[in-house]
Design a protein around this motif. Sequence first.
Motif, short mmCIF file in Angstrom:
data_model
loop_
_atom_site.label_atom_id
_atom_site.label_comp_id
_atom_site.label_asym_id
_atom_site.label_seq_id
_atom_site.Cartn_x
_atom_site.Cartn_y
_atom_site.Cartn_z
N PRO A 1 0.87 -1.27 0.02
CA PRO A 1 -0.15 0.14 0.08
C PRO A 1 0.59 1.39 -0.11
CG PRO A 1 0.26 -0.89 2.15
CD PRO A 1 0.95 -1.55 1.09
N ALA A 2 2.11 1.07 0.08
CA ALA A 2 2.89 2.46 0.41
C ALA A 2 3.13 3.06 -1.08
CB ALA A 2 4.26 2.04 1.14
N CYS A 3 3.67 4.28 -1.14
CA CYS A 3 3.96 4.93 -2.11
C CYS A 3 5.39 5.26 -1.87
CB CYS A 3 3.40 6.45 -2.33
SG CYS A 3 1.72 6.21 -2.77
N ASP A 4 6.16 4.66 -2.79
CA ASP A 4 7.83 4.96 -2.67
C ASP A 4 8.19 6.33 -3.44
OD1 ASP A 4 9.64 4.49 -5.25
OD2 ASP A 4 7.60 3.25 -5.21
N ILE B 1 15.98 12.31 -4.29
CA ILE B 1 17.02 12.21 -3.61
C ILE B 1 16.73 11.16 -2.67
CG2 ILE B 1 18.92 13.08 -2.31
CD1 ILE B 1 18.20 15.85 -3.31
N LEU B 2 17.50 10.04 -2.79
CA LEU B 2 17.20 8.83 -1.91
C LEU B 2 18.69 8.02 -1.59
CD1 LEU B 2 15.40 6.45 -0.92
CD2 LEU B 2 15.26 5.37 -3.28
N ILE C 1 17.42 11.02 -10.27
CA ILE C 1 17.44 10.30 -9.12
C ILE C 1 18.88 10.42 -8.79
CG2 ILE C 1 17.07 8.15 -7.99
CD1 ILE C 1 15.29 7.54 -10.29
N GLU C 2 18.95 10.82 -7.16
CA GLU C 2 20.20 10.74 -6.74
C GLU C 2 20.40 9.85 -5.63
OE1 GLU C 2 21.75 14.90 -6.01
OE2 GLU C 2 19.83 15.74 -7.25
N HIS C 3 21.29 9.19 -5.36
CA HIS C 3 21.53 8.22 -4.21
C HIS C 3 22.45 8.81 -3.21
CE1 HIS C 3 18.76 5.51 -5.80
NE2 HIS C 3 19.24 5.48 -6.94
N ARG C 4 22.09 9.42 -2.49
CA ARG C 4 22.96 10.23 -1.21
C ARG C 4 22.11 10.30 -0.08
NH1 ARG C 4 22.85 15.70 -1.59
NH2 ARG C 4 21.68 16.57 -3.39
N TRP C 5 22.79 10.69 1.11
CA TRP C 5 21.90 11.22 2.46
C TRP C 5 22.04 12.52 2.23
CZ3 TRP C 5 19.93 8.02 6.21
CH2 TRP C 5 19.45 8.86 7.25
N VAL C 6 20.62 13.25 2.25
CA VAL C 6 20.77 14.70 1.99
C VAL C 6 20.47 15.23 3.49
CG1 VAL C 6 18.13 14.59 1.61
CG2 VAL C 6 19.09 16.42 1.03
N GLU D 1 18.86 2.53 8.24
CA GLU D 1 17.96 3.73 7.97
C GLU D 1 18.26 4.43 6.86
OE1 GLU D 1 17.07 5.62 12.49
OE2 GLU D 1 18.76 6.38 11.31
N TYR D 2 17.31 4.94 6.19
CA TYR D 2 17.51 5.47 4.75
C TYR D 2 16.66 6.62 5.01
CZ TYR D 2 13.22 2.53 3.62
OH TYR D 2 12.14 2.00 3.67
N ARG D 3 16.97 7.65 3.86
CA ARG D 3 16.35 8.98 3.76
C ARG D 3 15.70 9.39 2.39
NH1 ARG D 3 18.70 13.98 6.87
NH2 ARG D 3 17.87 12.68 8.58
N ALA D 4 14.50 9.78 2.13
CA ALA D 4 14.09 10.01 0.85
C ALA D 4 13.36 11.36 0.98
CB ALA D 4 13.12 8.86 0.57
#
Length: 386
Positions: free
Chosen positions: A217-220, A242-243, A282-287, A368-371
């Motif tokens: 059910p989630a929206c990524d 940014i993910l 799409i950037e893959h880094r911790w903002v 943990e991840y940040r998006a």
Amino acid sequence: MTTNWAPGAHLPDELADRSVREAVWRSVPEYWRPGTLSVRVDDGPARAAALTMSRPWAAYRKVVDVVADSDEAFAELILELQVEVSRAADTSDGAGATNAAPRPALLLIEDLAAASFLTPARQDHLLAAGFVHEPPPVPSVPSTRPDDPAAVDVWSWWPESRPVRSVPYYGQTTEVTCGAVTALGALHATGTGSFTADGADNHATEIDFWRQATNLPACDPIGLAVAAMRAHSDPARTPRVILSTDAPVLLEDFADRPGELRLREDLQADERRHADLLGIPIEHRWVDIAEIADLVRAGNYVGILIDLTALINDPSPHWILAYDIVGEELVVSDPWVDAENGETWADTFALPLPPATVDRVARWGDPEYRAIVVFPDGGRSWARKD
């Protein structure tokens, strides 16, 4: 008059017979930090009292109810509330007495339409004291619907500057559509109108967008960006993601169901393919939080994936929309109204979050991840006042 501030809900006995909402004084959960401010003449009986509450870690106080024996006592009470908020803002080190009680950047008055305590004279006083009567929200959750017994009017006072931008407030009407409502709010604010004032098609709009963006059910974050881009054809408003991980996200509930997990991994892989076709960066880094604040200052609307635990004691992933900065606080629209614990749209339409709070909540998963999803304003003109 003398004033007294005390934690907890304490309706003075001498004012109990004047309250039409006596039950609400017993209903605010401790987690929402209830407090009472009362005013009296010297050692005499209480003339007025206000019940306040707020989410932990959020920089506001909301007046839930006011009981006063006269308009004069009401005016004195409001003045003392403003003094208390200003004093806390002037003396706090930015975190308040504890990290769960940041310095207040916003004072709200919530007035239940069906049992209003605001006479015309009291409304005039609020205007003279610098309060703003907030425009009606988009009809959605009960407190936003004018014909619902739970409907409330909201008055706001910011001790420093006010936000210069706003988004049409719409509360999610299901437990799973926070991402859809967050993206729709950004689209509406940047020129793709989605919600209507009469509310006739709003629920259908919410569900339709969720169906386009969901991984059930989630929206990524990538799915939200793809669905948002498909809602318009303006390259200047291309969202970006940014993910901090390149792995699929929000799949923790399916770890022990390999078939369900594989389906959602495939869905997210397909979303990445469509993002590439649509030119979505799409950037893959911790903002970090300072960068999020800079993005908002530059005029973008930023959807942030958060953990709701600190704010409402609910360990769930959730989406909120940052749309302005006041002082150091990020002002967000939170689509979730926890009505069972005394919240209304007053708590969520302009929720001020200090940087430390944003850093605390803007993460999910183990590890943990940040998006975030950045929604550009597309060059629409606006000017900051600060």
